[in-house]
Design a protein around this motif. Structure first.
Motif, short mmCIF file in Angstrom:
data_model
loop_
_atom_site.label_atom_id
_atom_site.label_comp_id
_atom_site.label_asym_id
_atom_site.label_seq_id
_atom_site.Cartn_x
_atom_site.Cartn_y
_atom_site.Cartn_z
N ILE A 72 0.99 -1.04 0.07
CA ILE A 72 0.05 0.03 -0.01
C ILE A 72 0.86 1.34 0.00
CG2 ILE A 72 -1.57 1.39 1.23
CD1 ILE A 72 -2.79 -1.30 2.19
N GLN A 73 2.03 1.45 0.97
CA GLN A 73 2.88 2.54 0.77
C GLN A 73 3.61 2.94 -0.25
OE1 GLN A 73 3.23 3.18 5.87
NE2 GLN A 73 4.96 2.77 4.48
N ARG A 94 3.50 6.03 -4.32
CA ARG A 94 4.02 6.67 -5.66
C ARG A 94 3.10 7.51 -6.42
NH1 ARG A 94 4.16 4.77 -10.89
NH2 ARG A 94 5.80 5.28 -12.08
N ASN A 95 1.70 6.81 -6.42
CA ASN A 95 0.46 7.69 -7.13
C ASN A 95 0.31 9.01 -6.53
OD1 ASN A 95 0.43 5.37 -9.07
ND2 ASN A 95 -1.10 4.50 -7.87
N ALA A 96 0.28 8.96 -5.05
CA ALA A 96 0.22 10.17 -4.63
C ALA A 96 1.08 11.11 -4.72
CB ALA A 96 -0.27 9.88 -3.08
N ASN A 97 2.42 10.91 -4.71
CA ASN A 97 3.43 11.65 -4.79
C ASN A 97 3.61 12.26 -6.44
OD1 ASN A 97 6.22 12.74 -3.47
ND2 ASN A 97 6.95 12.10 -5.72
N PRO A 146 0.35 7.62 1.77
CA PRO A 146 -0.31 6.46 2.94
C PRO A 146 0.94 6.23 3.61
CG PRO A 146 0.10 5.87 0.63
CD PRO A 146 0.08 7.44 0.54
N ILE A 147 1.95 6.71 3.60
CA ILE A 147 3.16 6.55 4.49
C ILE A 147 2.91 6.23 6.05
CG2 ILE A 147 4.07 8.87 4.85
CD1 ILE A 147 6.82 7.42 5.02
N PHE A 148 1.71 7.02 6.28
CA PHE A 148 1.26 7.03 7.50
C PHE A 148 0.29 5.97 8.23
CE2 PHE A 148 1.15 11.65 6.25
CZ PHE A 148 1.93 12.16 7.18
N VAL A 149 0.10 5.03 7.15
CA VAL A 149 -0.55 3.79 7.55
C VAL A 149 0.21 3.01 8.56
CG1 VAL A 149 -1.40 1.48 6.38
CG2 VAL A 149 -1.67 3.62 5.32
N SER A 150 1.67 2.70 8.20
CA SER A 150 2.40 2.19 9.10
C SER A 150 2.48 2.96 10.46
CB SER A 150 3.89 1.91 8.52
OG SER A 150 4.40 3.10 8.17
N LEU A 151 2.58 4.05 10.39
CA LEU A 151 2.56 4.93 11.71
C LEU A 151 1.25 4.96 12.47
CD1 LEU A 151 4.03 7.13 13.52
CD2 LEU A 151 2.76 8.79 11.93
#
Length: 431
Positions: free
Chosen positions: A25-26, A31-34, A88-93
């Motif tokens: 997911i991240q 990549r798409n969000a960036n 979505p880097i915040f998913v792991s957080l």
């Protein structure tokens, strides 16, 4: 594979599966969000590494929850400070925060939420030239509150489940303790009944056998009477033991089975191997067999019948009844009879030839039994074996019914046993 190994393997597989899904997911959605955001740094190899650090740290969320949370916060902070876009880097957080709040200490975990907001949303990103959208900053505050509430709810739910399991375990241990206590009481009751059944008869047999040996040549008629008394006492003892074993095997209460003396056992008793073989061939034959009729339980209502065997053994026993005799509960009546029998057995064993007296005093709410024996004089005095359980068993009987028993030497010589038992039971009788 053993059960403990399977139980340990399950969480490990779940953690690896979760880390893989979060990594997909991240990396993919990040990549798409960036790409859709303007004015951000394009993803490069370092950016992808930062996106993978969080999922890898989730592998430690059970064993090292706080370090895993700090690693994910650091990776997110570096990711944003390097100019990469929000995603979505915040998913792991989020997952690391909830895991640390549930497994670890809330006092170390919850303060990291506002610190993470200051470092990742506002004002630190604005100070380094990466201002956040005001609506995003406001929305993140709300999401942080929801996140803390979710973590606390899960934590409380887990505490409730743990407390419920502890109560169930405590109830199970208490039930096991109750079963062990009941089993111990049953063993003590069986031992007491065996003692009461055998001690009296064996003491009389011992006395009569001594008389028979002394009179065998000089007075054969009297020796014959002693042998007849031995035969009768041994037959009655065998009948009572048979009743006790029948009560134990049939599952009936011990006291009821023991205190209700059995009918005499036939002269021909099948051998152990024969009875077991018959039981094996018939299956439930022993359980289906109707119980044999039993003779009445020992009672103090007829003292002459109760003391007959003792008097036949040559022990003079006087009786005295004070007050108006009335019907006693069966358990009290049987206990009183057993106490009298055991006391006279001790007289026969330790003070043969000493006269004894039994006094029963009836009161409105109690009955008092006193057994006295005089001082032993001459060559008849002897010290029997010590360390028996007779007085202990009598005291246990009295205490079990809410009464008391005192035994000890008399000031004038001899011995006295006094038992006071309630004449009415406050609850329905139990065997």
């Amino acid at each position: 594979m053993t059960a403990p190994a399977e139980s340990k393997r399950g969480p490990v597989v779940q953690d690896w599966a979760l880390a893989f899904v979060v990594a997909v997911i991240q990396v993919g959605a990040g990549r798409n969000a960036n790409l859709r955001q303007t004015g951000v740094h394009s993803l490069d190899a370092f950016g992808y590494v930062l996106l993978l650090i969080g999922p890898v740290a989730l592998l430690l969320r059970r064993s090292r929850p706080l370090p895993a949370l700090l690693v994910t916060i650091a990776s997110c902070a570096v990711y944003l400070l390097c100019g990469y876009g929000y995603g979505p880097i915040f998913v792991s957080l989020v997952i690391a925060f909830i895991s640390a709040a549930i497994v670890g200490s809330r006092w170390w975990t919850y303060p990291l939420a506002p610190l993470g907001y200051l470092a990742l949303v506002w004002p630190l990103p604005t100070m380094v030239g990466h201002p956040a959208d005001p609506w995003l900053a406001f929305g993140m505050i709300a999401w942080l509150g929801v996140l803390v509430a979710i973590a606390e709810g899960i934590r409380q739910r887990k505490a409730v489940l743990v407390a419920r399991r502890q109560r169930a375990e405590a109830a199970r241990r208490d039930e096991e303790a109750q079963r062990e206590r009941r089993a111990s009481e049953q063993r003590l009751a069986i031992a007491r009944e065996l003692h009461d059944v055998l001690a009296h008869s064996l003491s009389l047999i011992n006395v009569q056998s001594s008389v028979a040996l002394e009179l065998f040549e000089k007075k054969p008629k009297q020796a014959e009477s002693a042998l007849v008394a031995i035969k009768t006492a041994s037959k009655d003892a065998l009948a009572e033991v048979h009743t006790l074993l029948h009560a134990i095997r049939s599952g009936s209460p011990t006291a009821e089975g023991c205190d209700s003396a059995a009918e005499p056992v036939p002269e021909s008793v099948p051998a152990r191997g024969e009875s077991e073989g018959a039981q094996d061939n018939s299956g439930v034959r022993a359980g289906a067999r109707a119980p044999a009729p039993r003779s009445p339980a020992p009672s103090i209502e007829d003292l002459d019948a109760l003391l007959q065997r003792t008097r036949q053994a040559g022990l003079p026993v006087d009786t005295r009844i004070i007050g108006t005799a009335h019907k006693l509960p069966s358990v009290v009546d049987v206990a009183a009879a057993r106490i009298i029998q055991e006391s006279l057995t001790n007289v026969v064993r330790h003070a043969p030839g000493a006269p004894a007296a039994v006094t029963i005093r009836y009161a409105a709410d109690s009955v008092e039994i006193t057994i006295d024996n005089a001082r032993v004089t001459g060559t008849q005095s002897k010290s029997g074996p010590s360390g028996g359980n007779g007085i202990l068993g009598m005291r246990e009987r009295a205490h079990a019914l809410g009464g008391q028993l005192i035994a000890g030497p008399r000031p004038s010589g001899g011995y006295r046993v006094v038992a006071r038992l309630p004449s009415e039971m406050g609850a329905p009788e139990e065997a």
